[in-house]
Design a protein around this motif. Structure first.
Motif, PDB file in Angstrom:
ATOM      1  N   LEU A   1       0.826  -1.207   0.000  1.00 32.20           N
ATOM      2  CA  LEU A   1       0.000   0.000   0.000  1.00 32.20           C
ATOM      3  C   LEU A   1       0.861   1.258   0.000  1.00 32.20           C
ATOM      4  O   LEU A   1       0.564   2.239  -0.693  1.00 32.20           O
ATOM      5  N   ALA A   2       1.928   1.220   0.801  1.00 32.68           N
ATOM      6  CA  ALA A   2       2.818   2.387   0.859  1.00 32.68           C
ATOM      7  C   ALA A   2       3.450   2.658  -0.497  1.00 32.68           C
ATOM      8  O   ALA A   2       3.529   3.818  -0.940  1.00 32.68           O
ATOM      9  N   ASP A   3       3.910   1.606  -1.173  1.00 33.38           N
ATOM     10  CA  ASP A   3       4.540   1.786  -2.484  1.00 33.38           C
ATOM     11  C   ASP A   3       3.565   2.377  -3.505  1.00 33.38           C
ATOM     12  O   ASP A   3       3.935   3.250  -4.307  1.00 33.38           O
ATOM     13  N   GLU A   4       2.324   1.909  -3.477  1.00 32.95           N
ATOM     14  CA  GLU A   4       1.354   2.365  -4.474  1.00 32.95           C
ATOM     15  C   GLU A   4       0.764   3.727  -4.141  1.00 32.95           C
ATOM     16  O   GLU A   4       0.578   4.571  -5.024  1.00 32.95           O
ATOM     17  N   TRP A   5       0.472   3.957  -2.837  1.00 33.77           N
ATOM     18  CA  TRP A   5      -0.277   5.146  -2.450  1.00 33.77           C
ATOM     19  C   TRP A   5       0.571   6.285  -1.902  1.00 33.77           C
ATOM     20  O   TRP A   5       0.226   7.457  -2.079  1.00 33.77           O
ATOM     21  N   LEU A   6       1.646   5.964  -1.183  1.00 34.31           N
ATOM     22  CA  LEU A   6       2.343   6.973  -0.388  1.00 34.31           C
ATOM     23  C   LEU A   6       3.670   7.417  -0.992  1.00 34.31           C
ATOM     24  O   LEU A   6       4.030   8.600  -0.906  1.00 34.31           O
ATOM     25  N   VAL A   7       4.410   6.484  -1.562  1.00 29.56           N
ATOM     26  CA  VAL A   7       5.704   6.849  -2.154  1.00 29.56           C
ATOM     27  C   VAL A   7       5.549   7.951  -3.207  1.00 29.56           C
ATOM     28  O   VAL A   7       6.375   8.880  -3.255  1.00 29.56           O
ATOM     29  N   PRO A   8       4.497   7.918  -4.037  1.00 27.72           N
ATOM     30  CA  PRO A   8       4.324   9.026  -4.992  1.00 27.72           C
ATOM     31  C   PRO A   8       4.135  10.393  -4.334  1.00 27.72           C
ATOM     32  O   PRO A   8       4.293  11.425  -4.979  1.00 27.72           O
ATOM     33  N   HIS A   9       3.818  10.412  -3.061  1.00 28.98           N
ATOM     34  CA  HIS A   9       3.648  11.669  -2.323  1.00 28.98           C
ATOM     35  C   HIS A   9       4.892  12.008  -1.496  1.00 28.98           C
ATOM     36  O   HIS A   9       4.803  12.799  -0.544  1.00 28.98           O
ATOM     37  N   GLY A  10       6.017  11.435  -1.829  1.00 25.64           N
ATOM     38  CA  GLY A  10       7.265  11.780  -1.157  1.00 25.64           C
ATOM     39  C   GLY A  10       7.575  10.974   0.081  1.00 25.64           C
ATOM     40  O   GLY A  10       8.512  11.302   0.822  1.00 25.64           O
ATOM     41  N   VAL A  11       6.818   9.900   0.321  1.00 29.40           N
ATOM     42  CA  VAL A  11       7.068   9.050   1.482  1.00 29.40           C
ATOM     43  C   VAL A  11       8.153   8.036   1.143  1.00 29.40           C
ATOM     44  O   VAL A  11       8.171   7.456   0.057  1.00 29.40           O
ATOM     45  N   GLU A  12       9.042   7.819   2.107  1.00 31.44           N
ATOM     46  CA  GLU A  12      10.125   6.837   1.952  1.00 31.44           C
ATOM     47  C   GLU A  12       9.923   5.698   2.942  1.00 31.44           C
ATOM     48  O   GLU A  12       9.620   5.925   4.112  1.00 31.44           O
ATOM     49  N   VAL A  13      10.051   4.471   2.460  1.00 33.23           N
ATOM     50  CA  VAL A  13       9.998   3.307   3.338  1.00 33.23           C
ATOM     51  C   VAL A  13      11.390   3.091   3.916  1.00 33.23           C
ATOM     52  O   VAL A  13      12.357   2.917   3.168  1.00 33.23           O
ATOM     53  N   VAL A  14      11.516   3.107   5.243  1.00 29.19           N
ATOM     54  CA  VAL A  14      12.835   2.978   5.871  1.00 29.19           C
ATOM     55  C   VAL A  14      12.858   1.745   6.771  1.00 29.19           C
ATOM     56  O   VAL A  14      13.307   1.793   7.916  1.00 29.19           O
ATOM     57  N   SER A  15      12.367   0.644   6.238  1.00 28.23           N
ATOM     58  CA  SER A  15      12.360  -0.637   6.959  1.00 28.23           C
ATOM     59  C   SER A  15      12.770  -1.738   6.001  1.00 28.23           C
ATOM     60  O   SER A  15      12.633  -1.592   4.776  1.00 28.23           O
ATOM     61  N   PRO A  16      13.276  -2.844   6.531  1.00 29.03           N
ATOM     62  CA  PRO A  16      13.702  -3.948   5.662  1.00 29.03           C
ATOM     63  C   PRO A  16      12.541  -4.512   4.854  1.00 29.03           C
ATOM     64  O   PRO A  16      11.451  -4.742   5.384  1.00 29.03           O
ATOM     65  N   ARG A  17      12.787  -4.766   3.588  1.00 28.58           N
ATOM     66  CA  ARG A  17      11.784  -5.397   2.743  1.00 28.58           C
ATOM     67  C   ARG A  17      11.940  -6.918   2.729  1.00 28.58           C
ATOM     68  O   ARG A  17      11.007  -7.635   2.388  1.00 28.58           O
ATOM     69  N   THR A  18      13.110  -7.395   3.109  1.00 34.34           N
ATOM     70  CA  THR A  18      13.337  -8.833   3.190  1.00 34.34           C
ATOM     71  C   THR A  18      12.666  -9.375   4.443  1.00 34.34           C
ATOM     72  O   THR A  18      12.987  -8.954   5.555  1.00 34.34           O
ATOM     73  N   PRO A  19      11.710 -10.301   4.312  1.00 35.48           N
ATOM     74  CA  PRO A  19      10.976 -10.785   5.484  1.00 35.48           C
ATOM     75  C   PRO A  19      11.865 -11.305   6.610  1.00 35.48           C
ATOM     76  O   PRO A  19      11.567 -11.077   7.784  1.00 35.48           O
ATOM     77  N   ALA A  20      12.956 -11.980   6.267  1.00 37.79           N
ATOM     78  CA  ALA A  20      13.828 -12.556   7.291  1.00 37.79           C
ATOM     79  C   ALA A  20      14.511 -11.492   8.126  1.00 37.79           C
ATOM     80  O   ALA A  20      15.017 -11.788   9.213  1.00 37.79           O
TER      81      ALA A  20
END
Length: 398
Positions: free
Chosen positions: A319-338
């Protein structure tokens, strides 16, 4: 985008949500990694305890088993959530006090070793307590610099741990980014150098499977008010590996840790085993919720909780990638589940100004400076629809 209602319909843990008390005006609670929701059973247990046990038994309650709760609840917590055999976990005090107790015991047990290793982005309490102990004992703090988006890597530990190191202290799940540390490998590296290891489990206990015995952990501390739903200020827990009990001596020598508490005799003689980790009178009333919470976690199993946790955070990332990143939001957490714990962090300047309108809309995330919005769904009480609604509201505000 996957339909959240379809995800909820396929969720094997969905029925557990009905066991929690609903919050008036809250449509999306995304802060289970900070304070868990109360169970309906907890309210019933508290009422029963006050009206029947406390009111009727009064001081006789201490002989009914209250005095053993720090140990019996500790053993149960160890079995259900921590991978710890009986006799190594106690429930007592606050996280801060227990970190002090165990850390002081650890550095005193390694005389001649003057270094303690920790990281720059660990939770403030951990850092502050070790700064105080270093000042007390004349120790040197060795800081590992980590990115707030990640966490401690074994290679970084290997670079700084040596024969001068008394102890290392890290978090299993980083409070800011959600980075899940490789506990077993870091333990191996520290032990090869002769150092003791200590882990902060506050953001992993009840959310991520933990194997303290199997990983060779020496010491650990965690809280019970996040994923374990113990309530505001609920007591913390401490773990000391069985073969260290008797060798390490915690410094707060209170009557409950004495070998014969009610003799009231002169001089302190520590009790055998994990009881020696206790100090003052156990916070019995505050321990009541843990009985209900462990019942639920045991029924659900920590493995199923972890599986749903990964699905929830993966959905939040989508959801963050589709909805929020276009508004300047950055994901700052690991994407690798492990490498990801039970929460993710989103970053954008100005997030602090969105807290009030989010709360007004019934959406409650957690904010961490600078500019970090933590999304912490609790697998037993959070639905996929809640995550969808919360991030949809955030998108609208952005």
């Amino acid at each position: 985008m996957t339909d959240p209602l379809a995800l909820d319909a396929a969720d094997p843990l969905a029925h557990f949500r009905d066991r929690f008390l609903a919050a008036d005006g809250v449509a999306s609670y995304l802060d289970g990694n900070s304070l868990g929701r109360p169970l309906k059973a907890t309210a019933d247990l508290m009422d029963e305890f006050i009206r029947r046990q406390w009111a009727n038994r009064l001081i006789q309650g201490w002989t009914d088993g209250w005095l053993e709760w720090p140990l019996t609840l500790g053993d149960r917590l160890g079995a259900i959530a921590l991978g710890a055999a009986p006799g190594q976990v106690v429930v007592a005090d606050s996280t801060t006090v227990l970190i002090y107790k165990l850390a002081r015991a650890a550095v005193d047990a390694r005389p001649g070793r003057r270094r303690v290793v920790l990281d720059t982005d660990n939770f403030p309490t951990d850092r502050y307590v070790l700064e105080g102990i270093a000042a007390e004992r004349g120790l040197e703090l060795v800081w590992i610099s980590v990115s707030p988006e990640e966490g401690v890597d074994p290679a970084q530990v290997a670079e700084v741990v040596d024969e001068r190191t008394a102890m290392v202290l890290f978090s299993h799940v980083a409070y800011r980014s959600g980075w899940l540390a490789d506990v077993a490998e870091i333990n191996r590296i520290a032990h090869e150098a002769g150092a003791l290891t200590m882990w902060d489990l506050c953001h992993s206990a009840g959310s991520v499977p933990i194997e303290l015995d199997a990983w060779g952990v020496d010491l650990a501390v965690g809280c019970t008010y996040k994923y374990l739903n113990g309530g505001p200020g609920a007591p913390a827990f401490a773990y000391m590996r069985a073969d260290l009990l008797g060798e390490l001596h915690q410094p707060i020598q209170g009557w409950m840790g004495h070998r014969a508490s009610f003799e009231m005799g002169p001089g302190y003689e520590p009790a055998k085993g994990s009881r020696a980790l206790l100090s003052g009178t156990p916070p019995i009333l505050a321990m009541v919720p843990l009985h209900a919470n462990l019942d639920v976690l045991e029924e659900a199993t920590i493995e199923a909780v972890r599986a749903k946790s990964l699905l929830l955070t993966s959905y939040a990332l989508d959801l963050a990638d589709e909805w929020l990143v276009p508004h300047g939001v950055e994901v700052v957490s690991p994407r690798t589940p492990a490498r990801r714990g039970g929460h993710i962090t989103l970053k954008r300047p100005g997030f602090e100004q969105l807290l009030e309108p989010l709360w007004a809309a019934g959406v409650i995330p957690d904010y961490r400076r600078p500019d970090g919005l933590r999304i912490g769904p609790a697998p037993l009480s959070t639905s996929f629809a809640e995550v969808h609604h919360g991030l949809s509201t955030l998108r609208t505000l952005l």
